[in-house]
Design a protein around this motif. Structure first.
Motif, PDB file in Angstrom:
ATOM      1  N   VAL A 120      -1.994 -76.733  29.767  1.00  0.00           N
ATOM      2  CA  VAL A 120      -2.487 -78.039  29.324  1.00  0.00           C
ATOM      3  C   VAL A 120      -2.409 -79.005  30.495  1.00  0.00           C
ATOM      4  N   SER A 121      -3.528 -79.679  30.785  1.00  0.00           N
ATOM      5  CA  SER A 121      -3.538 -80.682  31.856  1.00  0.00           C
ATOM      6  C   SER A 121      -4.204 -81.946  31.343  1.00  0.00           C
ATOM      7  N   THR A 122      -4.417 -82.892  32.242  1.00  0.00           N
ATOM      8  CA  THR A 122      -4.932 -84.201  31.840  1.00  0.00           C
ATOM      9  C   THR A 122      -6.210 -84.108  31.017  1.00  0.00           C
ATOM     10  N   ASN A 123      -7.134 -83.252  31.444  1.00  0.00           N
ATOM     11  CA  ASN A 123      -8.455 -83.217  30.795  1.00  0.00           C
ATOM     12  C   ASN A 123      -8.877 -81.846  30.270  1.00  0.00           C
ATOM     13  N   TYR A 124      -7.985 -80.843  30.345  1.00  0.00           N
ATOM     14  CA  TYR A 124      -8.394 -79.477  29.962  1.00  0.00           C
ATOM     15  C   TYR A 124      -7.277 -78.740  29.236  1.00  0.00           C
ATOM     16  N   ILE A 125      -7.695 -77.818  28.361  1.00  0.00           N
ATOM     17  CA  ILE A 125      -6.784 -76.809  27.821  1.00  0.00           C
ATOM     18  C   ILE A 125      -7.367 -75.474  28.270  1.00  0.00           C
ATOM     19  N   CYS A 126      -6.564 -74.658  28.933  1.00  0.00           N
ATOM     20  CA  CYS A 126      -7.060 -73.380  29.454  1.00  0.00           C
ATOM     21  C   CYS A 126      -6.169 -72.240  28.967  1.00  0.00           C
ATOM     22  N   PHE A 127      -6.733 -71.047  28.993  1.00  0.00           N
ATOM     23  CA  PHE A 127      -5.990 -69.861  28.549  1.00  0.00           C
ATOM     24  C   PHE A 127      -6.365 -68.703  29.463  1.00  0.00           C
ATOM     25  N   THR A 128      -5.374 -67.890  29.803  1.00  0.00           N
ATOM     26  CA  THR A 128      -5.673 -66.633  30.501  1.00  0.00           C
ATOM     27  C   THR A 128      -4.779 -65.543  29.933  1.00  0.00           C
ATOM     28  N   SER A 129      -5.337 -64.356  29.776  1.00  0.00           N
ATOM     29  CA  SER A 129      -4.581 -63.243  29.179  1.00  0.00           C
ATOM     30  C   SER A 129      -3.569 -62.694  30.179  1.00  0.00           C
ATOM     31  N   LYS A 130      -2.493 -62.100  29.653  1.00  0.00           N
ATOM     32  CA  LYS A 130      -1.477 -61.483  30.528  1.00  0.00           C
ATOM     33  C   LYS A 130      -2.095 -60.303  31.264  1.00  0.00           C
ATOM     34  N   GLU A 131      -2.931 -59.561  30.538  1.00  0.00           N
ATOM     35  CA  GLU A 131      -3.630 -58.440  31.173  1.00  0.00           C
ATOM     36  C   GLU A 131      -4.802 -59.008  31.975  1.00  0.00           C
ATOM     37  N   GLU A 132      -4.827 -58.697  33.257  1.00  0.00           N
ATOM     38  CA  GLU A 132      -5.809 -59.306  34.161  1.00  0.00           C
ATOM     39  C   GLU A 132      -7.245 -59.029  33.712  1.00  0.00           C
ATOM     40  N   ASN A 133      -8.093 -60.052  33.789  1.00  0.00           N
ATOM     41  CA  ASN A 133      -9.535 -59.956  33.493  1.00  0.00           C
ATOM     42  C   ASN A 133      -9.882 -59.698  32.030  1.00  0.00           C
ATOM     43  N   LEU A 134      -8.870 -59.608  31.147  1.00  0.00           N
ATOM     44  CA  LEU A 134      -9.185 -59.314  29.746  1.00  0.00           C
ATOM     45  C   LEU A 134      -9.928 -60.486  29.105  1.00  0.00           C
ATOM     46  N   CYS A 135      -9.397 -61.699  29.283  1.00  0.00           N
ATOM     47  CA  CYS A 135     -10.076 -62.875  28.729  1.00  0.00           C
ATOM     48  C   CYS A 135      -9.498 -64.144  29.325  1.00  0.00           C
ATOM     49  N   SER A 136     -10.375 -65.093  29.647  1.00  0.00           N
ATOM     50  CA  SER A 136      -9.905 -66.428  30.027  1.00  0.00           C
ATOM     51  C   SER A 136     -10.813 -67.457  29.360  1.00  0.00           C
ATOM     52  N   LEU A 137     -10.321 -68.688  29.293  1.00  0.00           N
ATOM     53  CA  LEU A 137     -11.005 -69.707  28.504  1.00  0.00           C
ATOM     54  C   LEU A 137     -10.729 -71.077  29.113  1.00  0.00           C
ATOM     55  N   ILE A 138     -11.752 -71.920  29.166  1.00  0.00           N
ATOM     56  CA  ILE A 138     -11.589 -73.292  29.644  1.00  0.00           C
ATOM     57  C   ILE A 138     -12.172 -74.216  28.578  1.00  0.00           C
ATOM     58  N   ILE A 139     -11.341 -75.106  28.039  1.00  0.00           N
ATOM     59  CA  ILE A 139     -11.822 -76.058  27.023  1.00  0.00           C
ATOM     60  C   ILE A 139     -11.629 -77.475  27.566  1.00  0.00           C
ATOM     61  N   PRO A 140     -12.678 -78.133  28.048  1.00  0.00           N
ATOM     62  CA  PRO A 140     -12.529 -79.533  28.449  1.00  0.00           C
ATOM     63  C   PRO A 140     -12.275 -80.387  27.204  1.00  0.00           C
ATOM     64  N   LEU A 141     -11.361 -81.322  27.279  1.00  0.00           N
ATOM     65  CA  LEU A 141     -11.050 -82.152  26.106  1.00  0.00           C
ATOM     66  C   LEU A 141     -12.253 -83.001  25.686  1.00  0.00           C
ATOM     67  N   ARG A 142     -13.188 -83.235  26.628  1.00  0.00           N
ATOM     68  CA  ARG A 142     -14.394 -84.000  26.263  1.00  0.00           C
ATOM     69  C   ARG A 142     -15.257 -83.230  25.267  1.00  0.00           C
ATOM     70  N   GLU A 143     -15.051 -81.897  25.181  1.00  0.00           N
ATOM     71  CA  GLU A 143     -15.834 -81.060  24.268  1.00  0.00           C
ATOM     72  C   GLU A 143     -15.177 -80.918  22.897  1.00  0.00           C
TER      73      GLU A 143
END
Length: 853
Positions: A287-310
Motif C-alpha cells: 500500500v502506498s500513497t496512490n496505489y494498492i499492489c499485489f505480487t504472488s510469492k511464486e514468481e510470475n504467477l500473478c501481479s496486480l496494480i490498482i491505482p486508488l483513482r480507479e
C-alpha cells in the motif's frame, strides 16, 4: 583509565560519554536526577554557575521537599524545551543508547553537528595481520572506524565519495568479510553480527554518494528522506529507518513500474482470489500513497496494480473460516478484487483508504457480512459491444480460431486476405480473449500467460496501448493532464545546446521510414524531444533518444510518446541518456560479468578484441533498434516494456552464443563487428504486416553472400530458455558494483582533463595540480554536506567546462586559505582571505571555480 577506555569501546558502554555530571537528590529519596552533564570541567562549571545564579536561591522559598522536586524537574525540562525551540532542535525518537553513540561519533572523529550518524556496528578491522576490535560508524557522508585496546588507538575515516569498490567476501578463514577499496588503499572488516544489514546500508550510502558526484541529486534527497510509521522498531536510528524506507520504496516502484515520487506506506501477507483459475493465491499486498499492489510469492504467477483513482467501492466483511479478514475492492471498469488472510487489514488498507476518501468523495467504503462477500469477483468486460461479444464467443465465453477467421473474412475482401494478416488477426483475438479473462487496462491481472503473449509479438494495433500499460507511463500521463501541452508551449521557440543537437539529429531518426520523410513526422519528433529536454535539463538531449522516440511516435500519440520517453529515461534505463551515458557504461560492465559467467569460452576472446564495450553501447542505448531490422527490433521493445532490462541482457547473450565459433576465429574487432552486424541484420519477423524498410547493415553487405535468416521469435524464446535465470534483483546488485567503478573512473578522467588543460598556465607540477584539484573538490562536496551560504546546485553546474563546474563560496575559501596560504596567521587573516577572494573572483559571482583558484 586504559581498562575503562577499552571496555567502553569493546562493550559500547557509556563510561566515557559524559565524565562530569551534576546530580540532584532530595534528602529522603534514593533516586537522583541528572541535571546537567559535560565533557570537560570547564563546561560543567559553567552549568553550576548558572544553577547558583538562577535556581539555588529560589529553592530556599519552598518548605516542602516534594514542591522542591517538582519545581527543579519542571524548571530543567522547561529550559531544555526552550533551548530546543530556540535552536530549532526537533524531538526525535532515537533511543538513549543511540544518542550516546552520536555524541561519541562527533567527538571521536571531530565531525560537525550537521553530519548525521545512520548506524554503528561492532566489528574487527584488519590492520595488516592483526584484527582491531572496535566499532564501525556509518554516517551520511563517511565510513569511520574506532578501536581502543589497552592504550592503543586505531582510527579510520573514509568518505563515501572516495570508495571505488565495496565487496562482501567469504574466505575459508573468514566467512563474513567486507572489503572497502579507495584509490590508494584497501580496508577489511569482519566478525559482524548482522553482516547483510551492514553491507546493504553501506551499499545504499555509497550509492547516494555516487549520485552526489553525478548531479547533486543525492544532496537534495537527503533533505527529504521518507518517514516511516511510528510502528517501526526503535532499535535503530530514525535516519536508518528512513533510509530503509527509501530502499523499500525504490524496490516497490521498480517492481510495479510506479512514478518515481511514490512512497511505500507498508506491506502485508495476504491471498488474492484469481477468477481465471479459481484459486486463492498467496502473496503480498503493498500500500502506498496512490496505489494498492499485489505480487504472488511464486514468481510470475500473478501481479496486480490498482491505482486508488480507479477504486469505486471498498468493502470489509466479517472474518469466516473460509475467508479470514476479507477485503473487496471494486474499480471503475467493473472489476472486483477479493483479498483475504490480511494480517494487518485495518492498519494497512482501511486507514489508508479512509485518508484517501477525504480527497476523493467518489469512493464508497463500508462493511458487510462475510456471506455476501464470498462470491467470486465479476469478470471484466472487454471494450467490444455486446453484439461482437455474442458473435465471437463460444459456449464457454472463448472465441474459437475458426470463428475468428470467419470474422476476419467478413470484414475483408478476398483479395485483401493473406496469411500474415490472418496471423495478425489471430494475435489480436488472442489478446481480446486475454482481456476478457484477465481484465483490460491498468488493473489487469498480469500473469505468465500475459508474458507469453508478449513474447509472441504484440499486434500492431495494440502496441501503443500495451507499451503505456507495461511501462507504467499510463499512470503518469493520467495524473498529469495538460502537463505535456504546457511544456511544449514553454519550450517552443527557445534555443539552447539541447535544441541545437535535437535539430541536428531530427533527420537522422529512422530516415528510411515514410513517417519521417515529411515535416509532420519531424515536427512531432521535435516537440517531444524538446519538451523532454525542458522537463529534465540534467539529461537535456542525448544521442540515441531520437531513434527511440521516433519508434515510440509510430505506435503512440504525441503525449503518450512523451510519457513513454519519461518512463524510459527516468525509470527503466536510469542514467542512460545523460552526457556521460553512465547507465549504459554501468550495464556494459554488468554485461561483461554476465558474459564471463554464461559464455566463459568466449569471454577472453571478447576482452582481447574489445568488442563488448562497442556492442553494448549501440545495442543497449537504442534497444537494438539501430542494429536490427525495424520490424524485428519492435518485438524486442515489446518484451523490454513488459520485462525490463533483463530482456536486453538475455538477448545480447543469445546473439553472442549463436556466433561463438565465428567470433573465436576473428582476428580483430572490425571482423567481430561485421560477424555480429550480419547476424543481427538477418533477424527477420515473418509475421510483420509492415512494408519492408531497408536497413543500414544490409546496405553495407549487399555484395556478400546472404546470411541464413534468424526468426526473431525463436531468438527471443531461445534467450529465455538459456538465460531466463537472470533475475532483476541480481542485475541491480551487479549494477551497484559497476556504478562505483564507472563513476570513479569518470571522475579520474575529469581530473586528468582539468590538469592537462591548466598545467601550461601555472608553475605547479601535474602531481601538485591533481592534489589541489582533489582538495578543491573535497571542499566543494563538504560544503554540500554541511551547508554554507549558497546551495549545492548553485555551486555545481555540469553543463560548464570541467575547470568551472565546481565552485566554492567565501566561507569555504576561508577554510582553504587557513590550510594552504603562508599568510594565514595573526589578526588580519580573515581580511586577507576576503581581499584575495575578491581578487580571484574574476566574474564577480561571489563563487570561485578551480580555474580561478
Amino acid at each position: 583509565g586504559l581498562l575503562v577506555g577499552t571496555l567502553d569501546v569493546v562493550l559500547d558502554s557509556s563510561a566515557r560519554v559524559a565524565p562530569y555530571r551534576i546530580l540532584y537528590q532530595a534528602p529522603d529519596s534514593l533516586v537522583y536526577w541528572t541535571i546537567a552533564c559535560g565533557c570537560s570541567r570547564k563546561e560543567i562549571t559553567e552549568h553550576w554557575e548558572w544553577l547558583e545564579q538562577n535556581l539555588l536561591q529560589t529553592l530556599s522559598i519552598f518548605e516542602n521537599e516534594n514542591d522542591i522536586n517538582t519545581f527543579v524537574r519542571g524548571k530543567i525540562q522547561g529550559i531544555i524545551a526552550e533551548y530546543n525551540k530556540i535552536n530549532g532542535i526537533k524531538e526525535d525518537d532515537d533511543t538513549e543508547k543511540f544518542k550516546e553513540a552520536i555524541v561519541k561519533f562527533h567527538k571521536l572523529f571531530g565531525m560537525p553537528e550537521e553530519e548525521k550518524l545512520v548506524n554503528y556496528y561492532s566489528c574487527s578491522y584488519w590492520k595488516g595481520k592483526v584484527p582491531r576490535q572496535g566499532w564501525v560508524y556509518l554516517s551520511i557522508n563517511h565510513l569511520c572506524f574506532y578501536s581502543f585496546l589497552m592504550g592503543r588507538e586505531a582510527k579510520l575515516v573514509i568518505r563515501w565519495v572516495d570508495i571505488t569498490q565495496l565487496e562482501k567476501n567469504a574466505t575459508l578463514l573468514f566467512p563474513d568479510m567486507i572489503k572497502v577499496s579507495t584509490r590508494s588503499s584497501e580496508h577489511f572488516f569482519s566478525v559482524f553480527l548482522n553482516i547483510s544489514e551492514t553491507f546493504k546500508l553501506m551499499e545504499q550510502l555509497a550509492n547516494i554518494a555516487m549520485r552526489q558526484l553525478l548531479d547533486n541529486e543525492g544532496f537534495e534527497q537527503d533533505r527529504s528522506l521518507p518517514k516511516l510509521k511510528k510502528k517501526s522498531p526503535k532499535k535503530v536510528s530514525a535516519l536508518k529507518r528512513d533510509l530503509d524506507a527509501r530502499a523499500k520504496s525504490e524496490r516497490y516502484r521498480a517492481l510495479f513500474r510506479l512514478p518515481k515520487d511514490e512512497k511505500l506506506d507498508g506491506h502485508t501477507d495476504c491471498t488474492l482470489w484469481t477468477p481465471f483459475n479459481k484459486m486463492h493465491i498467496l502473496g503480498q499486498m503493498f500500500v502506498s500513497t496512490n496505489y494498492i499492489c499485489f505480487t504472488s510469492k511464486e514468481e510470475n504467477l500473478c501481479s496486480l496494480i490498482i491505482p486508488l483513482r480507479e477504486v469505486t467501492i471498498v468493502e470489509k466483511a466479517d472474518s469466516s473460516s473460509v475467508l479470514p479478514s476479507p477485503l473487496s475492492i471494486s474499480t471503475k471498469n467493473r472489476m472486483t478484487f477479493l483479498f483475504a488472510n490480511l494480517k494487518d487489514r485495518d492498519f494497512l488498507t482501511m486507514a489508508h483508504l479512509y485518508a484517501f476518501i477525504a480527497c476523493d468523495c467518489s469512493i464508497q467504503v463500508f462493511t458487510r457480512s462475510s456471506s455476501l462477500i464470498s462470491a467470486s469477483p465479476h469478470k471484466s468486460l472487454s471494450s467490444e459491444s455486446e453484439g461482437e461479444r455474442q458473435f465471437n464467443l463460444n459456449d464457454n465465453g472463448i472465441p474459437t480460431a475458426t470463428q475468428a477467421l470467419m470474422t476476419m473474412y467478413r470484414r475483408r475482401s478476398p483479395e485483401e486476405f493473406n496469411p500474415k494478416l490472418a496471423k495478425e488477426f489471430l494475435k489480436e483475438q488472442a489478446w481480446k480473449i486475454h482481456f476478457a479473462e484477465y481484465g483490460q487496462g491498468v488493473c489487469m491481472y498480469r500473469t505468465e500467460k500475459t508474458r507469453d503473449l508478449v513474447l509472441k509479438g504484440i499486434p500492431e494495433s495494440m502496441r501503443g496501448e500495451l507499451w503505456l500499460l507495461f511501462s507504467g507511463a499510463i499512470n503518469e500521463m493520467t495524473t498529469h493532464p495538460g502537463y505535456y501541452e504546457d511544456l511544449v508551449e514553454k519550450s517552443m521557440g527557445k534555443y539552447n545546446l539541447a535544441t541545437e543537437e535535437i535539430e541536428r539529429d531530427l533527420h537522422r531518426s529512422l530516415p528510411e521510414h515514410p513517417a519521417f520523410q515529411n515535416e509532420m513526422g519531424i515536427a512531432a519528433l521535435r516537440r517531444v524531444l524538446t519538451a523532454y529536454a525542458f522537463r529534465n535539463p540534467n539529461i537535456g538531449y542525448c544521442q540515441a533518444m531520437n531513434i527511440v522516440t521516433s519508434v515510440l511516435l509510430l505506435y503512440a500519440k504525441e503525449e503518450e510518446a512523451f510519457w513513454l520517453l519519461v518512463a524510459l529515461c527516468e525509470r527503466m534505463l536510469p542514467d542512460y541518456y545523460n552526457t556521460r551515458v553512465v547507465g549504459a557504461l554501468v550495464d556494459q560492465g554488468v554485461f561483461e560479468e554476465l558474459a564471463r559467467d554464461y559464455i566463459p569460452q568466449l569471454y577472453d576472446c571478447m576482452q582481447d578484441l574489445g568488442v563488448i564495450s562497442t556492442i553494448s553501447l549501440s545495442w543497449f542505448l537504442t534497444l537494438f533498434l539501430s542494429v536490427m531490422p525495424f520490424e524485428s527490433a519492435v518485438v524486442v521493445v515489446d518484451c523490454f516494456f513488459c520485462e525490463g532490462i533483463k530482456v536486453i541482457f538475455q538477448l545480447a547473450l543469445a546473439v553472442l552464443e549463436a556466433n561463438v565459433d565465428k567470433l573465436l576465429n576473428c582476428k580483430d574487432d572490425g571482423e567481430a563487428m561485421t560477424v555480429l552486424g550480419r547476424y543481427l541484420d538477418s533477424v527477420t519477423n515473418k509475421d510483420s504486416t509492415l512494408p519492408p524498410i531497408p536497413h543500414l547493415h544490409s546496405l553495407l553487405s549487399d555484395d556478400v553472400e546472404p546470411y541464413p535468416e534468424v526468426d526473431i521469435f525463436r531468438l527471443i524464446r531461445s534467450s529465455y530458455e538459456k538465460f531466463g535465470s537472470i533475475r532483476a534483483d541480481l542485475i541491480e546488485q551487479m549494477r551497484f558494483k559497476q556504478r562505483l567503478k564507472v563513476i570513479q573512473t569518470l571522475e579520474d578522467t575529469t581530473k586528468r582533463n582539468v590538469v592537462r588543460t591548466i598545467v601550461t598556465e601555472t608553475s605547479f607540477t601535474i602531481d601538485e595540480l591533481e592534489e589541489l584539484y582533489a582538495l578543491f573538490k573535497a571542499e566543494h562536496l563538504t560544503s554540500c554536506y554541511w551547508g554554507g551560504n549558497s546551495n549545492a546546485t548553485e555551486r555545481h553546474d555540469p553543463s560548464l567546462p570541467y575547470l568551472e563546474q565546481y565552485r566554492i563560496d567565501f566561507e569555504q575559501f576561508k577554510g582553504m586559505f587557513a590550510l594552504l596560504f603562508p599568510w594565514a596567521c595573526g589578526t588580519h587573516s580573515d581580511t586577507l582571505a576576503a581581499r584575495l577572494f575578491r581578487l580571484l573572483d574574476e566574474n564577480g559571482d561571489l563563487l570561485i571555480n578551480f580555474h580561478e583558484f
